[in-house]
Design a protein around this motif. Sequence first.
Motif, PDB file in Angstrom:
ATOM      1  N   ALA A 199       0.749   5.610  -1.211  1.00 20.26           N
ATOM      2  CA  ALA A 199      -0.334   6.450  -0.673  1.00 20.26           C
ATOM      3  C   ALA A 199      -1.410   6.626  -1.731  1.00 20.26           C
ATOM      4  O   ALA A 199      -1.129   6.549  -2.919  1.00 20.26           O
ATOM      5  N   LEU A 200      -2.633   6.860  -1.279  1.00 19.02           N
ATOM      6  CA  LEU A 200      -3.732   7.053  -2.227  1.00 19.02           C
ATOM      7  C   LEU A 200      -3.426   8.248  -3.136  1.00 19.02           C
ATOM      8  O   LEU A 200      -3.596   8.172  -4.352  1.00 19.02           O
ATOM      9  N   LEU A 201      -2.941   9.308  -2.527  1.00 18.54           N
ATOM     10  CA  LEU A 201      -2.544  10.476  -3.301  1.00 18.54           C
ATOM     11  C   LEU A 201      -1.031  10.630  -3.180  1.00 18.54           C
ATOM     12  O   LEU A 201      -0.528  10.954  -2.109  1.00 18.54           O
ATOM     13  N   PRO A 202      -0.295  10.360  -4.260  1.00 14.83           N
ATOM     14  CA  PRO A 202       1.157  10.450  -4.159  1.00 14.83           C
ATOM     15  C   PRO A 202       1.583  11.850  -3.715  1.00 14.83           C
ATOM     16  O   PRO A 202       1.080  12.847  -4.225  1.00 14.83           O
ATOM     17  N   SER A 203       2.470  11.890  -2.746  1.00 16.72           N
ATOM     18  CA  SER A 203       2.925  13.181  -2.240  1.00 16.72           C
ATOM     19  C   SER A 203       4.395  13.066  -1.892  1.00 16.72           C
ATOM     20  O   SER A 203       4.869  12.023  -1.454  1.00 16.72           O
ATOM     21  N   GLU A 204       5.109  14.166  -2.095  1.00 19.29           N
ATOM     22  CA  GLU A 204       6.540  14.128  -1.787  1.00 19.29           C
ATOM     23  C   GLU A 204       6.814  14.659  -0.389  1.00 19.29           C
ATOM     24  O   GLU A 204       7.936  14.654   0.075  1.00 19.29           O
ATOM     25  N   ASP A 205       5.768  15.144   0.267  1.00 21.97           N
ATOM     26  CA  ASP A 205       5.971  15.773   1.573  1.00 21.97           C
ATOM     27  C   ASP A 205       6.518  14.808   2.617  1.00 21.97           C
ATOM     28  O   ASP A 205       7.459  15.098   3.315  1.00 21.97           O
ATOM     29  N   ALA A 206       5.912  13.658   2.730  1.00 21.76           N
ATOM     30  CA  ALA A 206       6.345  12.715   3.772  1.00 21.76           C
ATOM     31  C   ALA A 206       6.465  11.316   3.162  1.00 21.76           C
ATOM     32  O   ALA A 206       5.600  10.482   3.349  1.00 21.76           O
TER      33      ALA A 206
ATOM     34  N   LEU B 243      -7.485   5.576 -11.965  1.00 24.06           N
ATOM     35  CA  LEU B 243      -8.539   6.260 -12.739  1.00 24.06           C
ATOM     36  C   LEU B 243      -8.890   7.593 -12.064  1.00 24.06           C
ATOM     37  O   LEU B 243      -8.968   8.634 -12.723  1.00 24.06           O
ATOM     38  N   ALA B 244      -9.060   7.536 -10.734  1.00 29.38           N
ATOM     39  CA  ALA B 244      -9.400   8.764 -10.006  1.00 29.38           C
ATOM     40  C   ALA B 244      -8.269   9.787 -10.134  1.00 29.38           C
ATOM     41  O   ALA B 244      -8.520  10.985 -10.330  1.00 29.38           O
ATOM     42  N   LEU B 245      -7.027   9.316 -10.051  1.00 27.06           N
ATOM     43  CA  LEU B 245      -5.893  10.243 -10.163  1.00 27.06           C
ATOM     44  C   LEU B 245      -5.792  10.818 -11.572  1.00 27.06           C
ATOM     45  O   LEU B 245      -5.332  11.944 -11.752  1.00 27.06           O
ATOM     46  N   SER B 246      -6.252  10.034 -12.559  1.00 28.68           N
ATOM     47  CA  SER B 246      -6.210  10.557 -13.933  1.00 28.68           C
ATOM     48  C   SER B 246      -7.207  11.715 -14.093  1.00 28.68           C
ATOM     49  O   SER B 246      -6.969  12.630 -14.870  1.00 28.68           O
ATOM     50  N   PHE B 247      -8.314  11.688 -13.334  1.00 29.20           N
ATOM     51  CA  PHE B 247      -9.251  12.831 -13.363  1.00 29.20           C
ATOM     52  C   PHE B 247      -8.523  14.081 -12.865  1.00 29.20           C
ATOM     53  O   PHE B 247      -8.675  15.165 -13.391  1.00 29.20           O
ATOM     54  N   LEU B 248      -7.734  13.854 -11.805  1.00 27.30           N
ATOM     55  CA  LEU B 248      -7.029  14.968 -11.171  1.00 27.30           C
ATOM     56  C   LEU B 248      -5.964  15.525 -12.110  1.00 27.30           C
ATOM     57  O   LEU B 248      -5.864  16.738 -12.307  1.00 27.30           O
ATOM     58  N   ARG B 249      -5.199  14.609 -12.705  1.00 29.45           N
ATOM     59  CA  ARG B 249      -4.141  15.039 -13.630  1.00 29.45           C
ATOM     60  C   ARG B 249      -4.734  15.712 -14.870  1.00 29.45           C
ATOM     61  O   ARG B 249      -4.165  16.650 -15.398  1.00 29.45           O
ATOM     62  N   GLY B 250      -5.881  15.213 -15.295  1.00 34.51           N
ATOM     63  CA  GLY B 250      -6.511  15.758 -16.499  1.00 34.51           C
ATOM     64  C   GLY B 250      -7.238  17.067 -16.249  1.00 34.51           C
ATOM     65  O   GLY B 250      -7.814  17.639 -17.171  1.00 34.51           O
ATOM     66  N   GLY B 251      -7.250  17.520 -15.001  1.00 34.06           N
ATOM     67  CA  GLY B 251      -7.889  18.802 -14.693  1.00 34.06           C
ATOM     68  C   GLY B 251      -9.408  18.726 -14.652  1.00 34.06           C
ATOM     69  O   GLY B 251     -10.080  19.756 -14.608  1.00 34.06           O
TER      70      GLY B 251
ATOM     71  N   LEU C 271      -9.979  10.449  -0.618  1.00 29.15           N
ATOM     72  CA  LEU C 271      -9.647  11.532  -1.547  1.00 29.15           C
ATOM     73  C   LEU C 271     -10.932  12.296  -1.829  1.00 29.15           C
ATOM     74  O   LEU C 271     -11.920  11.695  -2.248  1.00 29.15           O
ATOM     75  N   PHE C 272     -10.920  13.582  -1.605  1.00 32.50           N
ATOM     76  CA  PHE C 272     -12.098  14.395  -1.898  1.00 32.50           C
ATOM     77  C   PHE C 272     -11.809  15.254  -3.115  1.00 32.50           C
ATOM     78  O   PHE C 272     -10.888  16.065  -3.098  1.00 32.50           O
ATOM     79  N   LEU C 273     -12.575  15.044  -4.129  1.00 33.66           N
ATOM     80  CA  LEU C 273     -12.369  15.778  -5.371  1.00 33.66           C
ATOM     81  C   LEU C 273     -13.666  16.486  -5.739  1.00 33.66           C
ATOM     82  O   LEU C 273     -14.743  16.048  -5.332  1.00 33.66           O
ATOM     83  N   GLU C 274     -13.533  17.545  -6.483  1.00 37.28           N
ATOM     84  CA  GLU C 274     -14.732  18.264  -6.929  1.00 37.28           C
ATOM     85  C   GLU C 274     -14.624  18.488  -8.424  1.00 37.28           C
ATOM     86  O   GLU C 274     -13.563  18.890  -8.909  1.00 37.28           O
ATOM     87  N   ARG C 275     -15.699  18.193  -9.118  1.00 38.13           N
ATOM     88  CA  ARG C 275     -15.666  18.370 -10.571  1.00 38.13           C
ATOM     89  C   ARG C 275     -15.523  19.844 -10.919  1.00 38.13           C
ATOM     90  O   ARG C 275     -16.187  20.696 -10.326  1.00 38.13           O
TER      91      ARG C 275
END
Lengths: 510, 325
Positions: free
Chosen positions: A218-225, B290-298, B319-323
């Motif tokens: 998934a684009l965003l890994p999730s444990e829900d489903a 890369l996008a997920l690393s932004f999320l993990r990095g806060g 994925l919708f993210l906000e800085r």
Amino acid sequence: MSLFEADRLWKTCRGLHVEVHEVTHGPLRRFCLHCRDFLRDNASEEDLFWRRLGAYTQRLRFDLAANPTSFAVASEGAAERVETYRTAVTRRMRGYPRLAQQAIDLLEAAGSLVASAEAPLLEHIFCADLLQCEEGRPVGLVVPEPRYLSALRTELASLELEAAPLVTRDLASQDTYARLIFSGPTAWYPDSVITSPRASELVFVHFDWVGPDRPPRALLPSEDAPGWSRKGLPGLVRRTFKNGDDPHEPELIPDMEPTIDWTALFSDVATDGSSGEAASLTLGRLCVLEGGWAVLLRGYDEGRVYAISFDHDDVSIRDMLVDDLRRGDFVLLRTEGGGDYMVELAWAYLGERADIVRSVLRHWKMALGDRLRTAGADEVARELTLRGATAANAINVRAWSGEDRIQPGSRKDFDALMDLLGLGESADEYWRMGRALFRARVRAGHRVRSLLLKQVKECDLGKLHEQGRADFRVQDGGGEISAFRVVALAPEALEVPSYRIQDPFRLADA
Amino acid sequence: MEVLSRLGHRMDGSWVPLPDWAQWMVELGGTLGRRSQSRARAVVILAVPTRNFVSALVSLGVVVERATDPGHSLSLEQHFLRLATTLPGAAVNVRVGDRVLEGVLVGIRDMGAGRGEIIGVRITNEDGGNESRLVPKHACYRIQFADEEHDLGERRRTHRAKGLSSFVEECVGPATATRLTERARTDCVVYGTRSVLSAELTEQEFLTQRGASGALLDIVRAKPLVGVGLPHRMCLFSSTKHQPTQGPEVPIVVFDGARTFLSGWKRASRTSCVAVLDRTESKFVEAVDLALSFLRGGEVTLVDVAGTLDPVPQGLEALFLERCA
């Protein structure tokens, strides 16, 4: 692509149906189990013979399980190799009785398969009517390796079966199919074959010990489903097709895909081509190429190589970071004329100045080499940092001392280096010389690229992808440059003589 | 967005509305265009079965929304009138070259002899001193009220309306169409393969319900395709090495492709951006990581857009993210 055509690709995502067909075959399953046990038991064996045998049977196992053509076609040339190995194993029977017996059992199981005309996967595809479709659109048969395509095409034609033999790369185009049949589990293919399907019906056909059929990430890994029940996925229908002669309980054999024994390959590299002459050392990254070839690429940070870039239908030649190379990319290497043509051409561009530039480079690089030998790379890096260098580390200072890397890219680093070597007064002049060579290399790079690009664009790209190699004759006495498909890139660099960089060689076990 | 009820394409000789995914992309552009007035910066990651037309349609949404929105849409006359009817002393921001300086409105004066009207402002220069500036009427967009959020850095130029077509008028309405052709500014920059993007903007025929036909370029007016001297609303660049503007950032940056996103995301560090990633691209996984690393990095947080946008169409993952401020 028109909006209508783009919409057609989006529409295949709707109503997507994914099936897995598991078929069974007793003799192949037994060979695969033998192979698994042999690989497990000789994993720590130091004698490279056993490791090479393990690697060979692992590749053979994958070909037999993944190529839907008959076993004899899928393993073309294997009968002779199996026999050669059998003789060699017999000779080692006294020294390695247990391992040799295991190998004999393995080779016997292989021997009966490689002579067989059976094609269980293709037979299933035919008998299950998977090649039939009502819409009048083509059915695609996807295999995991491009080298299977030629034989598969011939076999389909001889059986008068209508299906388009494909590999994953073909599924990046805008063509759509009535149904796509994949030889192997979903794990052998990128997620995009499911998430960006080119048919609304996908069937993965494989042996029941092969797997896993994992869902796309998934684009965003999730444990829900987790798994196939995730929202947006079509779910998976699994169908098992047993025959009476192999009533075993399915047992998944992990790691069916061939792996590369880097330790054995590094050992080959260390012994190959060592002429005993003194040569400057540099960092090389071993890259395994299609057709049993390999090459050492520039292994330091920012090391680059020319590669063919395919952006859908657009072809270009790019100066790629070695770090960015991936399986399936095509690197361009000089196969006639020796060495790097771009470097050679750059020297030619410098004309009369070439001798002076060469002697200047040799002067400070030899001084740096002496310093490295006496003080060590870490100490030299530390001293450079104290003198204001910003990119000095053990890897870079070794690279700067090599012939391949002209000089540090930053003036600060270069000045620190000259200061350390007691050449501060000549820093300006030496820097200019290095920059002149750099500019000549850039110019040479443009020239080589333009010479090659025309030929690459004119060549049969389908054939290039299928064969994994194409040779191009370069004008201006450039010799021959070949495009090789990358199979794997070593995880780490090793120290090698600089003359071996970019010089392709045959692997010992090819 | 209103444009969606009017814009369609030809199928079997008759008008059909845009496919659901195409409508969604225009809506997304519109949403980002609206958000561009706020300080929150969005990062949107789209995983699509094919990149074709996605960036073009997102840009369409951005451009139309920003042309329609009152915060961006006052005509030259209307903006001048607002300035002229405001009491002297009002705090304003003034664009001088590529800098934006604070100041106060002094008043309007007619220069006479057909030389037109000018607006006087007193600005605080970078040394902290005061200086007076006279801004001609045709450049009055350089002055904006300080208490309103505008893209103060935009270099706006006035042009006479050119190339106004019935297609554009029917799609976005006559007022917005006039505004689009009246002045140049960069609402959106798209980085990607220029030949492909150009073909999508110029070669695909779109239709209005009333039968006028045209191309997306007629509306989005992409530089350099729109032609020298004609007002533009978006820019196309083939490489992320290109700077979108001198000085201030553009409101929305679209990266068409994983490779482009990976090499250029730093260029959009202070602006909202959209990464259009084709799942068949070799760099797809790296771009998502890369996008997920932004999320993990806060650096960013996940945003729930339910209620703002329609549910994502089948085949799209977003994925919708906000800085984070």
